[in-house]
Design a protein around this motif. Structure first.
Motif, PDB file in Angstrom:
ATOM      1  N   UNK A  34       0.823  -1.204   0.000  1.00 44.15           N
ATOM      2  CA  UNK A  34       0.000   0.000   0.000  1.00 44.15           C
ATOM      3  C   UNK A  34       0.859   1.257   0.000  1.00 44.15           C
ATOM      4  N   UNK A  35       1.955   1.258   0.799  1.00 45.41           N
ATOM      5  CA  UNK A  35       2.856   2.404   0.789  1.00 45.41           C
ATOM      6  C   UNK A  35       3.493   2.613  -0.567  1.00 45.41           C
ATOM      7  N   UNK A  44       1.470   6.657  -6.841  1.00 46.27           N
ATOM      8  CA  UNK A  44       0.423   7.617  -7.177  1.00 46.27           C
ATOM      9  C   UNK A  44       0.919   9.055  -6.943  1.00 46.27           C
ATOM     10  N   UNK A  45       1.594   9.269  -5.846  1.00 42.95           N
ATOM     11  CA  UNK A  45       2.114  10.613  -5.549  1.00 42.95           C
ATOM     12  C   UNK A  45       3.106  11.060  -6.608  1.00 42.95           C
ATOM     13  N   UNK A 105       9.960  14.894   0.704  1.00 40.48           N
ATOM     14  CA  UNK A 105       9.237  14.967   1.968  1.00 40.48           C
ATOM     15  C   UNK A 105       8.071  13.975   2.002  1.00 40.48           C
ATOM     16  N   UNK A 106       7.342  13.856   0.896  1.00 41.73           N
ATOM     17  CA  UNK A 106       6.228  12.897   0.860  1.00 41.73           C
ATOM     18  C   UNK A 106       6.762  11.479   0.998  1.00 41.73           C
ATOM     19  N   UNK A 148      -6.719   9.808  -0.123  1.00 46.67           N
ATOM     20  CA  UNK A 148      -6.461  10.714  -1.244  1.00 46.67           C
ATOM     21  C   UNK A 148      -6.613  12.169  -0.808  1.00 46.67           C
ATOM     22  N   UNK A 149      -7.626  12.448   0.005  1.00 46.16           N
ATOM     23  CA  UNK A 149      -7.791  13.812   0.518  1.00 46.16           C
ATOM     24  C   UNK A 149      -6.619  14.219   1.408  1.00 46.16           C
ATOM     25  N   UNK A 150      -6.150  13.269   2.222  1.00 45.73           N
ATOM     26  CA  UNK A 150      -5.012  13.580   3.095  1.00 45.73           C
ATOM     27  C   UNK A 150      -3.777  13.907   2.268  1.00 45.73           C
ATOM     28  N   UNK A 151      -3.538  13.118   1.204  1.00 43.42           N
ATOM     29  CA  UNK A 151      -2.390  13.392   0.344  1.00 43.42           C
ATOM     30  C   UNK A 151      -2.528  14.769  -0.304  1.00 43.42           C
TER      31      UNK A 151
END
Length: 555
Positions: free
Chosen positions: A27-28, A34-35, A61-62, A115-118
């Motif tokens: 998942x990570x 995706x990021x 950072x992400x 997705x909102x958190x990202x």
């Protein structure tokens, strides 16, 4: 609840834990992919093509956040399964029950929330970058204000601290918003909010301290720049010694206020918050007392400067009394400040004053030398036995009076040493600074000198020094022949001079007398030594004769 027992349960637990860890890692990786794709699309925007380093920094950072989250989730999974084993519960069965209890749309909502958190993290990062650019621009304008450079360091420290604080606050807000989006339990958001408040209190307090330093440095530089003898800022130089104290007191007030606000957030120590306002009052009282003392010193000095037409005695009296007035004012202000501080801390000072009076009586009975010094100092001041600037001689020392305190007198002798004398021990006093004194000079001449010529030369020297030296009040008086020496006639002269100037005038007279006597051919005798060297023959004149006689006898 199914008990954890047997090899089958152990195998299922191992498979479950392995699956959880693999799922977290996969998942990570998917979120990282995706990021990366999203940031790649953002990098294609024309406005972002000129800032590739910012996108690279955001990507790093992400990646760091995702790695930290994966590690945290892995540790959490291991800890949860270990707790279930410790409770003798089968982790597989328990996890299955929890999964079956999850609503069907939970995973969809979780994916949307992630997705909102990202997106929220990306937006927060962009806001932080914009904020940094804005603050850097403001810092440059602040440093360029009025062309002052003395406050550049404090301005840089302030804006760097402001940048760090605002960035951390945005990160805190992102975390709190993420907790709300992920529908975490209510206490989690409450604890995060309380942590944000405490952080804000501390950081804003430190920021205000740095802001105060920057503002004080700026005002200090502006005051020095625009001060002149024609405006009220001419007193700023004398009051500038209070600037470090002002900054320190403001820092203490801010620290106390921050500590009080933090204590109010913690219910188990909330009752101690009342001490904060009291300490703030004490700090304010202390600073105001220092300001009153400095302003009082300025007023006393200004009063002294306004008195122009003063005699020498009046001037010395002022120089003597002004330090005593300043000292008395300081003690009164500090004593009043202590009483006000005790009252601010809700202590009744009346019992303390009564106890201090009793203790003072006891100490007074056992401190007779101290009382003697105090009384003697008062008599010295009231009777003006000597003043600051007088040249005096006592049994303990001699020199110029530098200060007269209630208990001690300080003298500076001609060798530069300072003598501190107790007023009660000062006995007989010789004051060379009352009205006038005599510069006494004795000079020796040879026995064959014409004394009338020597007297005439000395009188001429006396007239000459009176013309060039304002400290000489009258012409030199030649008293005549003082003594018959072994090789000289000793002549004595006296010259009336201003108080305290006798030594320097005597030195100048000796120089002029030497030059005048050399010009007139008058000899000033000095000791002579005659050395007689004897040869070997002179030491034993019979040596050669004796040797000849022995030689003749041997023949």
């Amino acid at each position: 609840m199914v008990q954890f027992e047997g090899v089958e349960s152990l195998t299922r637990m191992f498979v479950l834990v392995s699956g959880e860890l693999v799922g977290i890692i996969v998942g990570g990786l998917l979120l990282g992919l995706m990021t990366r794709l999203i940031l790649g699309r953002i990098g294609l925007i024309p406005a972002m093509r000129d800032h590739p380093e910012r996108l690279a920094g955001l990507r790093r950072r992400i990646r760091y956040v995702l790695i930290s989250a994966c590690l945290g989730l892995c540790l959490g999974a291991l800890g949860l399964n270990g707790y279930l084993v410790f409770q003798r519960t089968d982790p597989y069965v328990q996890t299955t029950e929890w999964i079956n209890a999850i609503p069907p749309d939970f995973w969809l909502k979780l994916a949307l929330s992630l997705a909102k958190v990202i997106g929220l993290v990306i937006a927060g990062r962009m806001v932080i970058n914009m904020l940094v650019r804005l603050l850097n621009s403001l810092m440059g304008k602040a440093k360029a204000f009025e062309g002052i450079r003395a406050n550049d360091e404090s301005i840089e420290v302030f804006f760097s601290s402001l940048t760090a604080i605002l960035s951390n606050c945005i990160k805190f807000l992102v975390v709190i918003a993420a907790a709300a989006l992920l529908s975490l339990p209510g206490p989690v958001a409450a604890y995060l909010l309380a942590a944000l408040y405490i952080y804000l209190f501390f950081t804003i307090g430190l920021l205000v301290v740095k802001a105060v330093a920057a503002i004080v440095d700026s005002l200090d530089a502006l005051s020095k720049k625009y001060s002149s003898p024609d405006n009220w800022l001419r007193h700023y130089e004398k009051l500038s010694i209070l600037i470090p104290l002002f900054r320190r007191c403001l820092e203490y007030v801010i620290y106390v206020t921050v500590a009080t606000l933090v204590i109010l957030q913690l219910s188990f120590i909330e009752r101690f918050a009342v001490i904060g306002p009291r300490l703030t009052k004490v700090i304010g009282i202390f600073f105001i007392s220092r300001v009153i003392i400095e302003i009082g010193n300025i007023l006393i000095d200004r009063f002294q400067q306004e008195q122009k037409n003063l005699t020498e005695k009046e001037r010395k009296q002022r120089l003597t009394l002004i330090p005593l007035m300043k000292s008395a004012m300081k003690y009164v202000v500090y004593f009043t400040a202590i009483l006000l501080a005790l009252n601010a801390m809700n202590f009744n000072p009346a019992p303390l004053l009564a106890g201090a009076g009793i203790i003072g009586i006891v100490i007074g009975l056992g401190a007779q030398p101290l009382i003697n010094d105090l009384v003697s100092g008062l008599f010295i001041l009231f009777e003006s036995l000597y003043l600051v600037g007088d040249y005096i001689e006592t049994g303990q020392g001699r020199g110029v009076v530098e200060s007269i305190d209630i208990r001690t007198t300080r003298l500076r002798d001609p060798g530069g040493q300072q003598h501190i004398l107790r007023n009660g021990q000062i006995g007989d006093i010789i004051n060379f600074s009352k009205r006038y004194t005599f510069a006494e000079v004795e000079v020796g001449v040879a026995y064959d000198t014409d004394l009338d010529l020597a007297y005439t030369v000395l009188a001429e020297v006396g007239r000459k020094i009176r013309e060039v030296n304002q400290d000489v009040l009258e012409d030199m008086k030649v008293l005549g022949l003082q003594n018959f020496g072994e090789s000289e006639l000793l002549l004595r002269t006296i010259t009336r001079v201003k108080p305290g100037c006798h030594q320097q005038v005597a030195r100048d007279l000796r120089k002029l007398i030497k030059e005048a006597f050399d010009g007139q051919g008058i000899e000033i005798p000095y000791a002579r030594r005659v050395l007689i060297f004897k040869t070997e023959t002179e030491e034993n004149p019979l040596k050669d004769n004796t040797s000849s006689t022995l030689s003749d006898r041997m023949r």
